[in-house]
Design an enzyme around this catalytic site. Structure first.
Site, PDB file in Angstrom:
ATOM      1  N   ASP A   1      -0.635   5.929   0.386  1.00 19.10           N
ATOM      2  CA  ASP A   1       0.461   5.282  -0.355  1.00 19.10           C
ATOM      3  C   ASP A   1       0.953   6.214  -1.480  1.00 19.10           C
ATOM      4  O   ASP A   1       1.160   5.787  -2.627  1.00 19.10           O
ATOM      5  CB  ASP A   1       0.055   3.916  -0.923  1.00 19.10           C
ATOM      6  CG  ASP A   1       1.280   3.104  -1.349  1.00 19.10           C
ATOM      7  OD1 ASP A   1       2.412   3.580  -1.166  1.00 19.10           O
ATOM      8  OD2 ASP A   1       1.090   1.994  -1.879  1.00 19.10           O
TER       9      ASP A   1
ATOM     10  N   HIS B   1       4.052  -4.753   3.815  1.00 21.62           N
ATOM     11  CA  HIS B   1       3.643  -4.841   2.413  1.00 21.62           C
ATOM     12  C   HIS B   1       3.392  -6.321   2.162  1.00 21.62           C
ATOM     13  O   HIS B   1       4.331  -7.112   2.076  1.00 21.62           O
ATOM     14  CB  HIS B   1       4.747  -4.301   1.498  1.00 21.62           C
ATOM     15  CG  HIS B   1       4.376  -4.367   0.049  1.00 21.62           C
ATOM     16  ND1 HIS B   1       4.246  -3.257  -0.749  1.00 21.62           N
ATOM     17  CD2 HIS B   1       4.083  -5.416  -0.754  1.00 21.62           C
ATOM     18  CE1 HIS B   1       3.901  -3.615  -1.969  1.00 21.62           C
ATOM     19  NE2 HIS B   1       3.792  -4.934  -1.998  1.00 21.62           N
TER      20      HIS B   1
HETATM   21  O1  DOR Z   1       2.966   1.079  -6.059  1.00 23.66           O
HETATM   22  C1  DOR Z   1       3.834   1.142  -5.189  1.00 23.66           C
HETATM   23  N1  DOR Z   1       4.761   2.126  -5.170  1.00 23.66           N
HETATM   24  N2  DOR Z   1       3.857   0.198  -4.248  1.00 23.66           N
HETATM   25  C2  DOR Z   1       4.871   0.104  -3.385  1.00 23.66           C
HETATM   26  O2  DOR Z   1       4.880  -0.827  -2.608  1.00 23.66           O
HETATM   27  C3  DOR Z   1       6.000   1.052  -3.408  1.00 23.66           C
HETATM   28  C4  DOR Z   1       5.625   2.308  -4.053  1.00 23.66           C
HETATM   29  C5  DOR Z   1       6.824   3.174  -4.395  1.00 23.66           C
HETATM   30  O3  DOR Z   1       7.651   3.409  -3.506  1.00 23.66           O
HETATM   31  O4  DOR Z   1       6.932   3.613  -5.544  1.00 23.66           O
HETATM   32 ZN    ZN Z   2       3.835   2.223  -0.271  1.00 25.60          ZN
END
Ligand code: DOR
Ligand code: ZN
Length: 448
Positions: free
Chosen positions: A306, A192
């Site tokens: 993601d 990340h």
């Molecule tokens: O938007 C995000 N949500 N970015 C991240 O790096 C983690 C993820 C989450 O686990 O909710």
């Molecule tokens: Zn993520």
């Protein structure tokens, strides 16, 4: 964990017999061709030919057979997440219906997956509950655990910036040692890439434009710069790239990377609410358009969702307090199959980004319809265009950032040759396997 099966071992003297033949059209040598796929009793593709005989047939006619997608990046939230929002069972069900045959699940669980005991606990919870195959990441925050974790985990995830469930990034002085230890394990590592030292302080962010200002693309650039010290043997991958200007450098450094559907299709807009709050942030329209152009031109190696669900209650808090993340494992491939249907995206580009390269990156015998690969196959009918609606999706959080978008969902999905989706409905059982990479010794560190 089931014993690893090496797909590049020399073929057995007597290959297992074909027990099933699946027919349709598929993408071979840059075009669609009629094929017959012979599958063995272990769920591996044995033969791909014009005509096969000697086993029962499943005929998909003119429909298009593609390898299931491999999603490098999901957050299924077990253990420690709100079970009303997500679980491994829920997440893998959405994956099955969205055409994803293997999901790689991130370690920002509660507690984070940073020791062998925690890893084994998490693996135990997943066993027998996954609708598709699962690969579990660990996070290398406890240096003494990196070597032992390397013997059980599927991959590593390093958070250089704070995000859901993750506080301070590693001390810069410890980074070289940490990268070196991960390289010794031979496992791939996703990063990340946001450097909090480049975050801009200021008044509370009130919309996605402010959020982009607060966590700017320069933070991504600086984090990627910090990785220059990585040893050459490290299989390094940058998650959710947002700045297309970094592509030439990543390619030159042989670093793999992914883009997400939300960074490719959604942009920072004044007045946009926290449902579109993500880390790293959505970028302004011109940057987003350039990222999508690069993707369509095949210059982004991997597509990854993601998938990061949060309850609508949490996402409807005031912007500064709302968590970052959007659900997306069920809609990722359907959104881009619609791009193909419309003629905006080449099917070959999509197959490489959503199937071939992520599978190769994780050392999986998947992502191709070819002998020696798992018979994870999806069936697509491009005439079957639908409109995304949260009430018809399967995310317990009950919302999607792509409400109303057109999409093409798989009609059917075979996992290891067994139907898990028929006529767009889940018909499977939780037979997904926990997978680890199966790299052959001569494999290049960087994806081709
Ligand atoms: O938007 C995000 N949500 N970015 C991240 O790096 C983690 C993820 C989450 O686990 O909710
Ligand atoms: Zn993520």
């Amino acid at each position: 964990m089931p014993p690893a099966r090496r797909f590049r071992d020399p073929p057995a003297a007597t290959p297992p017999p074909t027990v099933q033949i699946v027919t349709g059209r598929t993408w071979i040598h840059g075009r669609l061709e009629a094929v017959e796929i012979g599958i063995d009793e272990d769920g591996y593709i044995r033969r791909v030919a014009k005509n096969l005989t000697g086993a029962p047939r499943r005929d998909f006619g003119e429909a298009i057979l593609l390898p299931s997608a491999v999603d490098l990046h999901v957050h299924f939230r077990e253990p420690g997440g709100d079970p009303r929002v997500e679980s491994v069972a829920d997440g893998t069900l959405q994956a099955a219906l969205g055409g994803v045959g293997l999901a790689a699940d991130m370690p920002n669980t509660q507690p984070p997956t940073d020791s062998v005991d925690r890893f084994q606990d998490r693996a135990g919870r997943a066993r027998g509950r996954a609708a598709v195959d699962l690969l579990l990441y660990a996070t290398p925050t406890r240096p003494g655990q990196i070597g032992p974790l390397g013997r059980v985990a599927g991959a590593f995830k390093l958070f250089l910036g704070p995000t859901t469930g993750i506080g301070d990034p590693p001390d810069p002085a410890e980074l070289p040692g940490l990268l070196g230890r991960v390289a010794e394990t031979g496992l791939p590592m996703t990063v990340h890439a946001e450097d909090p030292q480049a975050f801009r302080p200021g008044p509370d962010p009130l919309d996605t434009v402010d959020w982009d200002h607060h966590r700017p693309a320069t933070a991504e650039r600086r984090a990627i710069d910090r990785l220059r010290i990585a040893p050459p043997g490290l299989r390094l991958h940058v998650a959710h790239l947002t700045d297309p200007g970094l592509i030439p450098e990543l390619v030159e450094r042989a670093v793999s990377f992914e883009a997400t559907p939300h960074h490719l299709l959604l942009e920072a807009t004044r007045g946009d609410g926290p449902r579109r709050k993500v880390n790293p942030p959505l970028r302004r329209p011109s940057v987003r358009a350039e990222l999508l152009r690069a993707f369509r031109e095949g210059r982004i190696p991997c597509l990854a969702s993601d998938h990061a669900p949060h309850s609508s209650e949490a996402k409807d808090r005031p912007f500064p307090q709302a968590p970052s993340g959007v659900p997306g494992v069920e809609t990722m491939l359907p959104l881009f199959l619609e791009e193909v249907r419309r003629g905006d995206l080449d099917l070959g580009v999509l197959v490489r980004a959503a199937m071939e390269r992520p599978a190769r990156w994780l050392g999986q015998p998947m992502g191709r319809i070819a002998p020696g690969h798992r018979a994870h196959i999806i069936v697509i009918d491009f005439r079957d265009r639908q409109t995304i609606a949260a009430r018809r999706l399967h995310a317990p959080c009950g919302w999607t950032p792509f409400e109303g978008w057109p999409a093409v969902f798989p009609k059917a999905h075979l996992l290891g040759g067994r139907p898990i989706v028929e006529d767009g409905e889940y018909v499977g059982r939780p037979v997904g396997q926990l997978r680890r990479p199966e790299f052959a010794s001569g494999d290049a560190v960087a994806p081709a």
